[in-house]
Design a protein around this motif. Structure first.
Motif, short mmCIF file in Angstrom:
data_model
loop_
_atom_site.label_atom_id
_atom_site.label_comp_id
_atom_site.label_asym_id
_atom_site.label_seq_id
_atom_site.Cartn_x
_atom_site.Cartn_y
_atom_site.Cartn_z
N THR A 35 0.84 -1.20 0.00
CA THR A 35 0.00 0.00 0.00
C THR A 35 0.87 1.25 0.00
O THR A 35 0.63 2.19 -0.78
CB THR A 35 -0.92 0.00 1.24
OG1 THR A 35 -1.75 -1.15 1.20
CG2 THR A 35 -1.78 1.24 1.29
N ASN A 36 1.89 1.26 0.87
CA ASN A 36 2.78 2.42 0.92
C ASN A 36 3.54 2.59 -0.38
O ASN A 36 3.71 3.71 -0.87
CB ASN A 36 3.77 2.29 2.08
CG ASN A 36 3.12 2.51 3.43
OD1 ASN A 36 2.02 3.03 3.51
ND2 ASN A 36 3.79 2.08 4.48
N ALA A 37 4.01 1.50 -0.95
CA ALA A 37 4.76 1.59 -2.21
C ALA A 37 3.88 2.14 -3.33
O ALA A 37 4.32 3.01 -4.11
CB ALA A 37 5.32 0.22 -2.59
N ALA A 38 2.66 1.65 -3.40
CA ALA A 38 1.74 2.15 -4.44
C ALA A 38 1.45 3.63 -4.22
O ALA A 38 1.44 4.42 -5.19
CB ALA A 38 0.46 1.33 -4.43
N ARG A 39 1.22 4.01 -2.99
CA ARG A 39 0.93 5.42 -2.69
C ARG A 39 2.13 6.30 -3.03
O ARG A 39 1.98 7.34 -3.68
CB ARG A 39 0.57 5.56 -1.20
CG ARG A 39 0.23 6.99 -0.80
CD ARG A 39 -0.21 7.08 0.66
NE ARG A 39 0.73 6.45 1.59
CZ ARG A 39 1.81 7.05 2.08
NH1 ARG A 39 2.12 8.27 1.70
NH2 ARG A 39 2.60 6.41 2.93
N HIS A 40 3.33 5.87 -2.63
CA HIS A 40 4.53 6.67 -2.91
C HIS A 40 4.77 6.78 -4.41
O HIS A 40 5.13 7.86 -4.91
CB HIS A 40 5.77 6.06 -2.24
CG HIS A 40 5.81 6.29 -0.77
ND1 HIS A 40 5.86 7.53 -0.20
CD2 HIS A 40 5.81 5.41 0.26
CE1 HIS A 40 5.89 7.42 1.11
NE2 HIS A 40 5.86 6.14 1.43
N THR A 41 4.57 5.69 -5.11
CA THR A 41 4.77 5.71 -6.57
C THR A 41 3.79 6.68 -7.22
O THR A 41 4.18 7.49 -8.08
CB THR A 41 4.59 4.30 -7.15
OG1 THR A 41 5.53 3.43 -6.52
CG2 THR A 41 4.81 4.28 -8.65
N THR A 42 2.53 6.60 -6.82
CA THR A 42 1.52 7.49 -7.40
C THR A 42 1.82 8.95 -7.07
O THR A 42 1.77 9.82 -7.96
CB THR A 42 0.12 7.11 -6.86
OG1 THR A 42 -0.14 5.75 -7.17
CG2 THR A 42 -0.96 7.98 -7.46
N GLU A 43 2.15 9.22 -5.80
CA GLU A 43 2.47 10.60 -5.41
C GLU A 43 3.68 11.12 -6.19
O GLU A 43 3.67 12.26 -6.67
CB GLU A 43 2.75 10.68 -3.91
CG GLU A 43 1.53 10.55 -3.03
CD GLU A 43 1.90 10.56 -1.56
OE1 GLU A 43 3.10 10.66 -1.21
OE2 GLU A 43 0.97 10.46 -0.74
N TYR A 44 4.70 10.30 -6.29
CA TYR A 44 5.92 10.76 -6.96
C TYR A 44 5.67 11.00 -8.45
O TYR A 44 6.11 12.01 -8.99
CB TYR A 44 7.05 9.74 -6.76
CG TYR A 44 8.35 10.23 -7.31
CD1 TYR A 44 9.13 11.12 -6.59
CD2 TYR A 44 8.80 9.82 -8.57
CE1 TYR A 44 10.33 11.60 -7.10
CE2 TYR A 44 9.99 10.30 -9.09
CZ TYR A 44 10.75 11.19 -8.34
OH TYR A 44 11.92 11.65 -8.85
N ARG A 45 4.97 10.07 -9.07
CA ARG A 45 4.70 10.25 -10.52
C ARG A 45 3.82 11.47 -10.78
O ARG A 45 4.04 12.21 -11.75
CB ARG A 45 4.07 8.99 -11.09
CG ARG A 45 5.06 7.88 -11.24
CD ARG A 45 4.46 6.67 -11.88
NE ARG A 45 5.48 5.61 -11.99
CZ ARG A 45 5.22 4.36 -12.21
NH1 ARG A 45 3.97 3.96 -12.37
NH2 ARG A 45 6.19 3.48 -12.29
N THR A 46 2.82 11.65 -9.93
CA THR A 46 1.95 12.82 -10.08
C THR A 46 2.77 14.10 -9.93
O THR A 46 2.66 15.03 -10.74
CB THR A 46 0.81 12.79 -9.04
OG1 THR A 46 0.07 11.59 -9.21
CG2 THR A 46 -0.11 13.98 -9.20
N TYR A 47 3.61 14.13 -8.91
CA TYR A 47 4.44 15.31 -8.70
C TYR A 47 5.43 15.50 -9.85
O TYR A 47 5.65 16.62 -10.29
CB TYR A 47 5.19 15.20 -7.36
CG TYR A 47 6.00 16.43 -7.06
CD1 TYR A 47 5.40 17.56 -6.53
CD2 TYR A 47 7.36 16.48 -7.35
CE1 TYR A 47 6.13 18.69 -6.28
CE2 TYR A 47 8.09 17.62 -7.10
CZ TYR A 47 7.47 18.73 -6.56
OH TYR A 47 8.21 19.86 -6.33
#
Length: 140
Positions: free
Chosen positions: A76-88
């Motif tokens: 869950t954390n990895a998916a969230r971090h990946t999404t946040e980073y890519r969005t940013y």
């Protein structure tokens, strides 16, 4: 006299037969008791082995559940971090000189902190090596 002798022999034969029957019954009963004791011991050993197996199985089930929860949290954390980073990264592309900005570094460090906290929790058997929660920045 032969009639008395026959009665005496019949009585002696009856007494010998009765003693032989009692002896055989005692021997047979003792053998059954010994066999029953061996069977009771084997049954007690089997029940103890079953209880040991049940205890170990429950312990391993608890560990497996804990590992699964940790793996789910990491995913869950990895998916969230990946999404946040890519969005940013899409919203704020790298500058021409390819230097990372402060927010991009903070997001990367946040993901690294969560990964390190998960590793530390796994190595210590459940408790993290730091007092801070995952994804919480340390003051500088």
């Amino acid at each position: 006299m032969p009639d008395a002798l026959i009665r005496w022999l019949a009585g002696a034969l009856l007494l010998i037969t009765l003693q032989a029957g009692v002896w055989w019954h005692g021997w047979h009963t003792r053998d059954q008791q010994a066999e029953l004791a061996v069977q009771d011991k084997a049954l007690a050993d089997a029940r103890q082995a079953l209880n040991d197996f049940r205890t170990e199985s429950n312990r391993l089930s608890t560990i497996a559940s804990d590992i699964q929860q940790r793996a789910d949290q990491i995913n869950t954390n990895a998916a969230r971090h990946t999404t946040e980073y890519r969005t940013y990264a899409v919203q704020n592309p790298l500058p021409a000189d390819c230097r990372l900005d402060a927010e991009r570094l903070r997001r990367i460090q946040s993901a690294v902190d969560d990964a390190n906290a998960a590793i530390a929790a796994g190595q210590s058997g459940g408790a993290g090596t730091t007092d801070r929660a995952p994804n919480q920045r340390q003051p500088r």
